[in-house]
Design an enzyme around this catalytic site. Structure first.
Site, PDB file in Angstrom:
ATOM      1  N   PHE A 122      35.189  -7.177  26.831  1.00 13.46           N
ATOM      2  CA  PHE A 122      34.300  -6.044  26.574  1.00 13.46           C
ATOM      3  C   PHE A 122      32.898  -6.595  26.310  1.00 13.46           C
ATOM      4  O   PHE A 122      32.674  -7.256  25.291  1.00 13.46           O
ATOM      5  CB  PHE A 122      34.846  -5.299  25.338  1.00 13.46           C
ATOM      6  CG  PHE A 122      34.095  -4.070  24.952  1.00 13.46           C
ATOM      7  CD1 PHE A 122      34.385  -2.853  25.548  1.00 13.46           C
ATOM      8  CD2 PHE A 122      33.106  -4.117  23.976  1.00 13.46           C
ATOM      9  CE1 PHE A 122      33.702  -1.702  25.171  1.00 13.46           C
ATOM     10  CE2 PHE A 122      32.420  -2.974  23.594  1.00 13.46           C
ATOM     11  CZ  PHE A 122      32.720  -1.765  24.197  1.00 13.46           C
ATOM     12  N   GLU A 126      24.206  -8.176  23.056  1.00 12.70           N
ATOM     13  CA  GLU A 126      23.228  -9.079  23.674  1.00 12.70           C
ATOM     14  C   GLU A 126      22.468  -9.811  22.570  1.00 12.70           C
ATOM     15  O   GLU A 126      22.452  -9.346  21.421  1.00 12.70           O
ATOM     16  CB  GLU A 126      22.238  -8.272  24.533  1.00 12.70           C
ATOM     17  CG  GLU A 126      22.934  -7.529  25.648  1.00 12.70           C
ATOM     18  CD  GLU A 126      21.965  -6.781  26.573  1.00 12.70           C
ATOM     19  OE1 GLU A 126      20.736  -6.829  26.336  1.00 12.70           O
ATOM     20  OE2 GLU A 126      22.466  -6.168  27.527  1.00 12.70           O
ATOM     21  N   ALA A 129      20.375  -7.302  20.924  1.00 15.28           N
ATOM     22  CA  ALA A 129      20.994  -6.002  20.635  1.00 15.28           C
ATOM     23  C   ALA A 129      22.408  -6.195  20.099  1.00 15.28           C
ATOM     24  O   ALA A 129      23.364  -6.382  20.862  1.00 15.28           O
ATOM     25  CB  ALA A 129      21.027  -5.135  21.896  1.00 15.28           C
ATOM     26  N   SER A 131      23.862  -4.736  16.249  1.00 13.51           N
ATOM     27  CA  SER A 131      24.141  -3.444  15.618  1.00 13.51           C
ATOM     28  C   SER A 131      23.461  -2.314  16.376  1.00 13.51           C
ATOM     29  O   SER A 131      24.012  -1.219  16.509  1.00 13.51           O
ATOM     30  CB  SER A 131      23.636  -3.449  14.165  1.00 13.51           C
ATOM     31  OG  SER A 131      24.260  -4.478  13.447  1.00 13.51           O
ATOM     32  N   ARG A 271      52.850 -23.737  -8.897  1.00  9.42           N
ATOM     33  CA  ARG A 271      51.871 -24.704  -9.416  1.00  9.42           C
ATOM     34  C   ARG A 271      51.863 -24.682 -10.938  1.00  9.42           C
ATOM     35  O   ARG A 271      51.659 -23.627 -11.562  1.00  9.42           O
ATOM     36  CB  ARG A 271      50.481 -24.344  -8.865  1.00  9.42           C
ATOM     37  CG  ARG A 271      49.333 -25.131  -9.436  1.00  9.42           C
ATOM     38  CD  ARG A 271      49.260 -26.522  -8.864  1.00  9.42           C
ATOM     39  NE  ARG A 271      48.064 -27.216  -9.339  1.00  9.42           N
ATOM     40  CZ  ARG A 271      47.944 -28.530  -9.286  1.00  9.42           C
ATOM     41  NH1 ARG A 271      48.915 -29.282  -8.780  1.00  9.42           N
ATOM     42  NH2 ARG A 271      46.836 -29.115  -9.725  1.00  9.42           N
ATOM     43  N   GLN A 339      40.503 -19.267  -5.052  1.00 11.05           N
ATOM     44  CA  GLN A 339      40.369 -19.560  -6.486  1.00 11.05           C
ATOM     45  C   GLN A 339      41.730 -19.893  -7.101  1.00 11.05           C
ATOM     46  O   GLN A 339      41.851 -20.813  -7.910  1.00 11.05           O
ATOM     47  CB  GLN A 339      39.746 -18.339  -7.186  1.00 11.05           C
ATOM     48  CG  GLN A 339      39.121 -18.650  -8.526  1.00 11.05           C
ATOM     49  CD  GLN A 339      37.944 -19.619  -8.413  1.00 11.05           C
ATOM     50  OE1 GLN A 339      37.351 -19.754  -7.357  1.00 11.05           O
ATOM     51  NE2 GLN A 339      37.657 -20.324  -9.488  1.00 11.05           N
ATOM     52  N   GLU A 366      32.942  -5.296  15.402  1.00 13.17           N
ATOM     53  CA  GLU A 366      33.298  -3.860  15.509  1.00 13.17           C
ATOM     54  C   GLU A 366      32.456  -3.017  14.541  1.00 13.17           C
ATOM     55  O   GLU A 366      32.932  -2.010  14.015  1.00 13.17           O
ATOM     56  CB  GLU A 366      34.796  -3.635  15.259  1.00 13.17           C
ATOM     57  CG  GLU A 366      35.686  -4.468  16.173  1.00 13.17           C
ATOM     58  CD  GLU A 366      36.387  -3.678  17.252  1.00 13.17           C
ATOM     59  OE1 GLU A 366      36.209  -2.449  17.334  1.00 13.17           O
ATOM     60  OE2 GLU A 366      37.110  -4.325  18.034  1.00 13.17           O
ATOM     61  N   THR A 368      29.203  -3.838  11.572  1.00 12.54           N
ATOM     62  CA  THR A 368      29.140  -4.520  10.265  1.00 12.54           C
ATOM     63  C   THR A 368      29.405  -3.519   9.127  1.00 12.54           C
ATOM     64  O   THR A 368      29.365  -2.299   9.327  1.00 12.54           O
ATOM     65  CB  THR A 368      27.734  -5.121  10.052  1.00 12.54           C
ATOM     66  OG1 THR A 368      26.788  -4.039  10.026  1.00 12.54           O
ATOM     67  CG2 THR A 368      27.356  -6.115  11.147  1.00 12.54           C
TER      68      THR A 368
HETATM   69  C1  LIG Z   1      33.394 -13.771  16.857  1.00 11.98           C
HETATM   70  C2  LIG Z   1      32.694 -12.591  17.415  1.00 11.98           C
HETATM   71  C3  LIG Z   1      33.297 -11.879  18.445  1.00 11.98           C
HETATM   72  C4  LIG Z   1      32.638 -10.781  19.016  1.00 11.98           C
HETATM   73  N1  LIG Z   1      33.209 -10.139  20.093  1.00 11.98           N
HETATM   74  C5  LIG Z   1      32.472  -9.228  20.772  1.00 11.98           C
HETATM   75  C6  LIG Z   1      32.923  -8.697  22.010  1.00 11.98           C
HETATM   76  O1  LIG Z   1      34.030  -9.019  22.488  1.00 11.98           O
HETATM   77  N2  LIG Z   1      32.133  -7.829  22.682  1.00 11.98           N
HETATM   78  C7  LIG Z   1      30.906  -7.438  22.203  1.00 11.98           C
HETATM   79  O2  LIG Z   1      30.239  -6.654  22.872  1.00 11.98           O
HETATM   80  N3  LIG Z   1      30.449  -7.902  21.002  1.00 11.98           N
HETATM   81  C8  LIG Z   1      31.192  -8.796  20.298  1.00 11.98           C
HETATM   82  N4  LIG Z   1      30.730  -9.309  19.104  1.00 11.98           N
HETATM   83  C9  LIG Z   1      29.451  -8.845  18.591  1.00 11.98           C
HETATM   84  C10 LIG Z   1      29.558  -8.070  17.291  1.00 11.98           C
HETATM   85  O3  LIG Z   1      30.013  -6.757  17.533  1.00 11.98           O
HETATM   86  C11 LIG Z   1      28.179  -8.141  16.618  1.00 11.98           C
HETATM   87  O4  LIG Z   1      28.055  -9.451  16.099  1.00 11.98           O
HETATM   88  C12 LIG Z   1      27.987  -7.104  15.532  1.00 11.98           C
HETATM   89  O5  LIG Z   1      27.921  -5.820  16.071  1.00 11.98           O
HETATM   90  C13 LIG Z   1      26.696  -7.361  14.731  1.00 11.98           C
HETATM   91  O6  LIG Z   1      25.606  -7.616  15.561  1.00 11.98           O
HETATM   92  P1  LIG Z   1      24.716  -8.928  15.296  1.00 11.98           P
HETATM   93  O7  LIG Z   1      25.614 -10.078  15.106  1.00 11.98           O
HETATM   94  O8  LIG Z   1      23.709  -9.017  16.383  1.00 11.98           O
HETATM   95  O9  LIG Z   1      24.009  -8.677  13.920  1.00 11.98           O
HETATM   96  P2  LIG Z   1      22.660  -7.812  13.665  1.00 11.98           P
HETATM   97  O10 LIG Z   1      22.790  -6.488  14.300  1.00 11.98           O
HETATM   98  O11 LIG Z   1      21.484  -8.658  14.006  1.00 11.98           O
HETATM   99  O12 LIG Z   1      22.731  -7.613  12.103  1.00 11.98           O
HETATM  100  C14 LIG Z   1      22.334  -8.640  11.173  1.00 11.98           C
HETATM  101  C15 LIG Z   1      22.472  -8.052   9.771  1.00 11.98           C
HETATM  102  O13 LIG Z   1      21.583  -6.921   9.648  1.00 11.98           O
HETATM  103  C16 LIG Z   1      22.317  -5.781   9.255  1.00 11.98           C
HETATM  104  N5  LIG Z   1      21.722  -4.592   9.848  1.00 11.98           N
HETATM  105  C17 LIG Z   1      21.397  -4.363  11.129  1.00 11.98           C
HETATM  106  N6  LIG Z   1      20.895  -3.130  11.276  1.00 11.98           N
HETATM  107  C18 LIG Z   1      20.898  -2.562  10.046  1.00 11.98           C
HETATM  108  C19 LIG Z   1      20.520  -1.297   9.527  1.00 11.98           C
HETATM  109  N7  LIG Z   1      20.016  -0.330  10.303  1.00 11.98           N
HETATM  110  N8  LIG Z   1      20.683  -1.068   8.198  1.00 11.98           N
HETATM  111  C20 LIG Z   1      21.206  -2.007   7.391  1.00 11.98           C
HETATM  112  N9  LIG Z   1      21.584  -3.229   7.826  1.00 11.98           N
HETATM  113  C21 LIG Z   1      21.447  -3.504   9.142  1.00 11.98           C
HETATM  114  C22 LIG Z   1      23.740  -6.021   9.763  1.00 11.98           C
HETATM  115  O14 LIG Z   1      24.669  -5.232   9.069  1.00 11.98           O
HETATM  116  C23 LIG Z   1      23.881  -7.515   9.489  1.00 11.98           C
HETATM  117  O15 LIG Z   1      24.181  -7.703   8.144  1.00 11.98           O
HETATM  118  C24 LIG Z   1      31.392 -10.383  18.503  1.00 11.98           C
HETATM  119  C25 LIG Z   1      30.808 -11.085  17.432  1.00 11.98           C
HETATM  120  C26 LIG Z   1      31.430 -12.180  16.904  1.00 11.98           C
HETATM  121  C27 LIG Z   1      30.737 -12.936  15.800  1.00 11.98           C
END
Ligand SMILES: Cc1cc2nc3c(=O)[nH]c(=O)nc-3n(C[C@H](O)[C@H](O)[C@H](O)COP(=O)(O)OP(=O)(O)OC[C@H]3O[C@@H](n4cnc5c(N)ncnc54)[C@H](O)[C@@H]3O)c2cc1C
Length: 386
Positions: A122, A126, A129, A131, A271, A339, A366, A368
């Site tokens: 899936f 990016e 892009a 969240s 333990r 812990q 899925e 945050t």
């Molecule tokens: C191991 C792994 C597997 C994954 N598998 C897939 C996959 O199969 N397919 C796919 O499409 N994606 C996948 N992802 C992507 C995943 O869904 C994203 O990492 C996730 O949605 C968060 O996006 P980001 O990492 O870019 O964090 P960001 O969006 O950059 O967020 C960084 C921080 O800012 C916070 N934040 C962002 N916007 C706001 C807001 N408006 N208000 C408050 N806080 C905010 C977030 O909660 C987070 O704490 C995967 C990620 C990982 C790490």
């Protein structure tokens, strides 16, 4: 309210539990250390899952899947998650989004995935892009009978094993409440399509052996017949599936947290310090009590929301509550387990170190925890705000 599982559900839980113990858990340590799953082992797990009738348990019976209700699916997910995703993934649940396949797509993608002959990934996220999924920049431009894709994806789970990717790309823009929005379309893109390159992504601390990839599109030509759903309606295709996925993540978290509790209980009983089992000291036993209480609450919430999905009454906010609460309970349970184990909790010889590492991803993927709180609070406030 009736909280009693049916006899069939009890038997299902028992058989998945025994499958996990016999076929998956014995490999977890080696897979984690090697950070890879040997091809033969993956094939063997898939074949055994098919033979046991678990494969594609999330798909409707009419396409050859398990035809299970969401509550039963959540029970299976709870049990499967007692082992790392690196192995769990081969007892596959194909992306439910594939139910949007039509015509030849059914023969080429949906049915082979249900039979275990093909695997999907899936591809939404990016580098710019995460969240904010609507900010994706991968573009698909119509050219005759084809679309031409340019852009990149990252963090795409399991792409290294996938035969094709479900790719989300911008095909148009429109104005909504004075803001420019992207119209997004989803495409079925075969892994050998010229112009698409899949490269292993950075190593991840959680679920070693379960890799993510970067996917690059460079004038990648995809026939219009590979559009999944309607052009410009990619979010319609994705959203229903993503919401259901959050409930399954909640069930996964409950299973992992229960495993953290089980190993902690045994350790607390075995333990000895100061002449007694550490579990006899309140500093430890109260941690166990808190873990058990929170896990029970998370389980009831996850199963209740799965049940509501079966009734057709679940809201996005409720799916968000289940995912948020269960993943945060897991985080606390895994931390408390470390812990309780003391120094041994940080050593790779104890299962707790792995549970702690694996738990961390659940508050991120899925959607945050912060995004779940947005979904929940928006639903609460919507009727009150003008
Ligand atoms: C191991 C792994 C597997 C994954 N598998 C897939 C996959 O199969 N397919 C796919 O499409 N994606 C996948 N992802 C992507 C995943 O869904 C994203 O990492 C996730 O949605 C968060 O996006 P980001 O990492 O870019 O964090 P960001 O969006 O950059 O967020 C960084 C921080 O800012 C916070 N934040 C962002 N916007 C706001 C807001 N408006 N208000 C408050 N806080 C905010 C977030 O909660 C987070 O704490 C995967 C990620 C990982 C790490």
């Amino acid at each position: 309210m009736n909280f009693q599982l049916t006899q069939e559900q009890d038997m299902l839980v028992e058989s998945v539990r025994s499958f996990v113990e016999k076929e998956l858990l014995p490999h977890e340590d080696a897979v984690d250390r090697a950070d890879s799953v040997p091809e033969e082992l993956a094939a063997q797990i898939r074949a055994k899952a098919i033979a046991a009738g678990f494969y594609a348990f999330n798909m409707p019976e009419e396409v050859g899947g398990g035809g299970l209700d969401y509550l039963s699916q959540a029970l299976i997910e709870r049990e499967l998650s007692k082992v790392s995703w690196a192995l769990h993934v081969f007892v596959a649940r194909p992306s439910k989004i594939l139910m949007a396949c039509t015509g030849q797509q059914i023969e080429d993608y949906l049915l082979p995935c249900v039979r275990g002959e093909k695997v999907d990934c899936f591809a939404l996220t990016e580098p710019g892009a995460g969240s904010d999924a609507n900010a994706i920049k991968t573009r698909a431009v119509r050219d005759g009978d084809d679309f031409v894709l340019n852009g990149s994806k990252h963090f795409i789970s399991h792409a290294g094993h996938a035969d094709f990717a479900i790719v989300f790309a911008v095909t148009d823009t429109y104005e909504h409440n004075g803001r420019q929005r992207n119209a997004v379309t989803s495409f079925l893109v075969d892994r050998d399509t010229p112009g698409m390159t899949i490269r292993r992504g950075p190593k991840c601390v959680s679920n070693r052996g379960y890799h993510t990839s970067e996917i690059f599109f460079d004038d990648c030509r995809v026939p219009a017949s590979k559009v999944l759903g309607e052009v410009g309606k990619g979010w319609d295709v994705a959203n229903a599936w993503l919401t259901a996925g959050r409930v399954m993540v909640a069930a996964n978290c409950v299973g992992q947290a229960q495993r953290a509790l089980d190993v902690s209980l045994q350790w607390a009983a075995d333990r000895k310090q100061f002449g007694h089992a550490i579990g006899t000291y309140q500093g430890i036993s109260f941690k166990l009590a808190d873990m058990a209480t929170e896990i029970r609450a998370a389980e009831l919430l996850a199963l209740n929301v799965a049940w509501k999905m079966d009734q057709g009454t679940m809201t996005d906010g409720e799916a968000g509550m289940a995912k948020l609460f269960a993943s945060e309970v897991l985080g606390r349970a895994a931390d408390q387990a470390v812990q309780i184990f003391g120094g041994m909790g940080l050593m790779d010889e104890s299962p707790v170190e792995r549970i702690w590492r694996n738990a961390r991803i659940e508050r991120i993927w899925e959607g945050t925890s912060e995004i779940q709180r947005h979904i929940i609070s928006r639903e609460l406030l919507r009727p009150l705000l003008r």
